[in-house]
Design an enzyme around this catalytic site. Sequence first.
Site, PDB file in Angstrom:
ATOM      1  N   ARG A 137     -10.850 -10.420 -14.867  1.00 50.64           N
ATOM      2  CA  ARG A 137      -9.588  -9.690 -14.918  1.00 50.64           C
ATOM      3  C   ARG A 137      -8.466 -10.643 -14.532  1.00 50.64           C
ATOM      4  O   ARG A 137      -8.432 -11.155 -13.413  1.00 50.64           O
ATOM      5  CB  ARG A 137      -9.643  -8.489 -13.956  1.00 50.64           C
ATOM      6  CG  ARG A 137      -8.359  -7.690 -13.874  1.00 50.64           C
ATOM      7  CD  ARG A 137      -8.537  -6.475 -12.960  1.00 50.64           C
ATOM      8  NE  ARG A 137      -7.276  -5.779 -12.819  1.00 50.64           N
ATOM      9  CZ  ARG A 137      -6.539  -5.741 -11.711  1.00 50.64           C
ATOM     10  NH1 ARG A 137      -6.969  -6.353 -10.610  1.00 50.64           N
ATOM     11  NH2 ARG A 137      -5.397  -5.098 -11.679  1.00 50.64           N
ATOM     12  N   HIS A 154       1.502  -7.850 -13.054  1.00 47.71           N
ATOM     13  CA  HIS A 154       1.063  -7.988 -11.665  1.00 47.71           C
ATOM     14  C   HIS A 154       2.231  -8.571 -10.866  1.00 47.71           C
ATOM     15  O   HIS A 154       2.161  -9.677 -10.345  1.00 47.71           O
ATOM     16  CB  HIS A 154      -0.177  -8.882 -11.586  1.00 47.71           C
ATOM     17  CG  HIS A 154      -0.941  -8.747 -10.306  1.00 47.71           C
ATOM     18  ND1 HIS A 154      -2.308  -8.535 -10.268  1.00 47.71           N
ATOM     19  CD2 HIS A 154      -0.543  -8.791  -9.010  1.00 47.71           C
ATOM     20  CE1 HIS A 154      -2.716  -8.475  -9.019  1.00 47.71           C
ATOM     21  NE2 HIS A 154      -1.652  -8.624  -8.231  1.00 47.71           N
ATOM     22  N   GLU A 191      -1.014  -1.991  -9.188  1.00 48.51           N
ATOM     23  CA  GLU A 191      -0.429  -1.533  -7.942  1.00 48.51           C
ATOM     24  C   GLU A 191       1.082  -1.318  -8.017  1.00 48.51           C
ATOM     25  O   GLU A 191       1.868  -1.981  -7.346  1.00 48.51           O
ATOM     26  CB  GLU A 191      -0.756  -2.509  -6.809  1.00 48.51           C
ATOM     27  CG  GLU A 191      -2.245  -2.673  -6.564  1.00 48.51           C
ATOM     28  CD  GLU A 191      -2.587  -3.539  -5.366  1.00 48.51           C
ATOM     29  OE1 GLU A 191      -3.757  -3.546  -4.955  1.00 48.51           O
ATOM     30  OE2 GLU A 191      -1.668  -4.211  -4.821  1.00 48.51           O
ATOM     31  N   ASN A 248      -7.999  -0.118  -6.444  1.00 51.20           N
ATOM     32  CA  ASN A 248      -8.010  -1.254  -5.523  1.00 51.20           C
ATOM     33  C   ASN A 248      -8.115  -0.721  -4.100  1.00 51.20           C
ATOM     34  O   ASN A 248      -7.366   0.177  -3.719  1.00 51.20           O
ATOM     35  CB  ASN A 248      -6.727  -2.086  -5.647  1.00 51.20           C
ATOM     36  CG  ASN A 248      -6.617  -2.805  -6.974  1.00 51.20           C
ATOM     37  OD1 ASN A 248      -7.507  -2.721  -7.821  1.00 51.20           O
ATOM     38  ND2 ASN A 248      -5.520  -3.510  -7.179  1.00 51.20           N
ATOM     39  N   TYR A 274      -8.848  -1.974   0.147  1.00 50.42           N
ATOM     40  CA  TYR A 274      -9.106  -2.974   1.176  1.00 50.42           C
ATOM     41  C   TYR A 274      -9.360  -2.356   2.547  1.00 50.42           C
ATOM     42  O   TYR A 274     -10.227  -2.804   3.279  1.00 50.42           O
ATOM     43  CB  TYR A 274      -7.931  -3.959   1.254  1.00 50.42           C
ATOM     44  CG  TYR A 274      -7.804  -4.808   0.014  1.00 50.42           C
ATOM     45  CD1 TYR A 274      -8.560  -5.966  -0.129  1.00 50.42           C
ATOM     46  CD2 TYR A 274      -6.944  -4.451  -1.020  1.00 50.42           C
ATOM     47  CE1 TYR A 274      -8.465  -6.748  -1.274  1.00 50.42           C
ATOM     48  CE2 TYR A 274      -6.846  -5.224  -2.167  1.00 50.42           C
ATOM     49  CZ  TYR A 274      -7.610  -6.372  -2.287  1.00 50.42           C
ATOM     50  OH  TYR A 274      -7.524  -7.131  -3.425  1.00 50.42           O
ATOM     51  N   GLU A 283     -10.123  -4.214  -7.594  1.00 48.02           N
ATOM     52  CA  GLU A 283      -9.946  -5.210  -6.528  1.00 48.02           C
ATOM     53  C   GLU A 283     -10.642  -4.712  -5.269  1.00 48.02           C
ATOM     54  O   GLU A 283     -10.477  -3.560  -4.870  1.00 48.02           O
ATOM     55  CB  GLU A 283      -8.476  -5.457  -6.177  1.00 48.02           C
ATOM     56  CG  GLU A 283      -7.693  -6.280  -7.168  1.00 48.02           C
ATOM     57  CD  GLU A 283      -6.276  -6.559  -6.672  1.00 48.02           C
ATOM     58  OE1 GLU A 283      -6.061  -6.585  -5.435  1.00 48.02           O
ATOM     59  OE2 GLU A 283      -5.383  -6.735  -7.516  1.00 48.02           O
TER      60      GLU A 283
END
Length: 487
Positions: A89, A133, A178, A308, A310, A387
């Site tokens: 990606r 991005h 995002e 995504n 985290y 991600e």
Amino acid sequence: MTAVRPETMAQSAADLSFPPGFIWGAATAAYQVEGAAAEDGRTPSIWDTFSHTPGKVRNGDTGDIAADHYHRYRGDVALMKELGLKAYRFSISWSRVQPTGRGPAVERGLDFYRRLTDELLEAGITPVVTLYHWDLPQELEDAGGWPHRDTARRFADYTEIMARALGDRVGQWTTLNEPWCSAFLGYGSGVHAPGRTDPAATLRAAHHLNLAHGQAIGVLRANLPASAQTSITFNLHEVRPLTGSPEDAEAARRIDAVGNRIFTGPVLDGAYPEDLLADTARIVDWAELVHDGDLAEISRPIDVLGVNYYAPTVVSMADGGAGAGTTKNDGHGASDHSPWTGSEHVDFHLANDDLTAMNWAIDPNGLHTLLTALAASHPGLPLMVTENGAAFDDYISPEGQVNDPQRIAYLRSHLDAVRRAVADGADVRGYFLWSLLDNFEWGYGYSKRFGAVYVDYSTQRRIPKASARWYAEVIRRNELPTAGEQE
């Protein structure tokens, strides 16, 4: 020996497998890895301008050279093949292919992405393109940027350029990565480019990013084969109240609205949530902002939703809602201006004290919760983890190796969360590790390393970390190792 959850000890190899055809990949972003910032017709993006502004990026770092992927992509693709990646990606640098954000394309810029795509296909790796991005051409920012409605139209034109250039060889397309960060960190807290701190501009940017996505989906459908898949990627916040109090529940509701549903509402459900509109009515006139037909365009069907993740987001109400909150632990960088437009009176907390080098709490259960919640709220919508990864203080050993047992433990626990989500009914089609390479980590410059592959920036030498070899074995087997194999 890396840590293993006790319940994992009893799992058999069959329990640890992923569905047949599960997509294993890694991801990067153009400004973070490409370099060649002024070559072959490329002009500045907002991140070039921002990083060259004193005090904006740690140590004055810029993406001028980054990981030099622009010149070293063939070697990087060979590394991907060696690791067994099934997909890569990557994002397109808008100002590399359409320098002013208007008008015809620059063929030299398009040729780079053609060469990269061909190299991937020859290696048996599926190219997955992200159109945006965060690197808006600077000329479009000068004309108003994302708070200006015309930027969405410009994005649709750029999308058509890329669809015509790569549509014959790329079958998976993501419009935006995002958009929350683009709007709320770029125009709210100012910790990301373009560095503005205007609450009204933040909400206007969010709507126009949504509109840009919808218009781009229409363009892609008109220019790509019917087999092509379209998506958008959200960094959804897995929001938790700090306590069971009504006040903290209200804090969680507000952050869920401005952190998640401002995008999932219009994109997936065709409407902005009423509570979000009420929370932000004093900041922007939504009736003026949202034109007739916008929501129908924004909610064009997509084939896959990118997720995504985290760390979780833990919140409480500051001073009973009367005072300003603190965003120190919201994970999005320090600023005197809150990115949480309309809910600046919320406090943020760490979920636990098991932290990455980014000071982000390690909590794989948050990923499982996100995936299963999405599966429940939007049944039938395929999901992709686009991600997930962690930064740690990596270094080269005297033997020339990079050993990162913390990252292996992180990846194992989060991949297990994905596996459990699939077992619980979530239609998760694949996983993209962030990131393939150490790279320019936005406002942190080169001080944080997320890569599976270590980059010695002085020489551009690539050294696969122990985690890269571990990930390669997971890919080869399509399953996680058992407890006895965790050494």
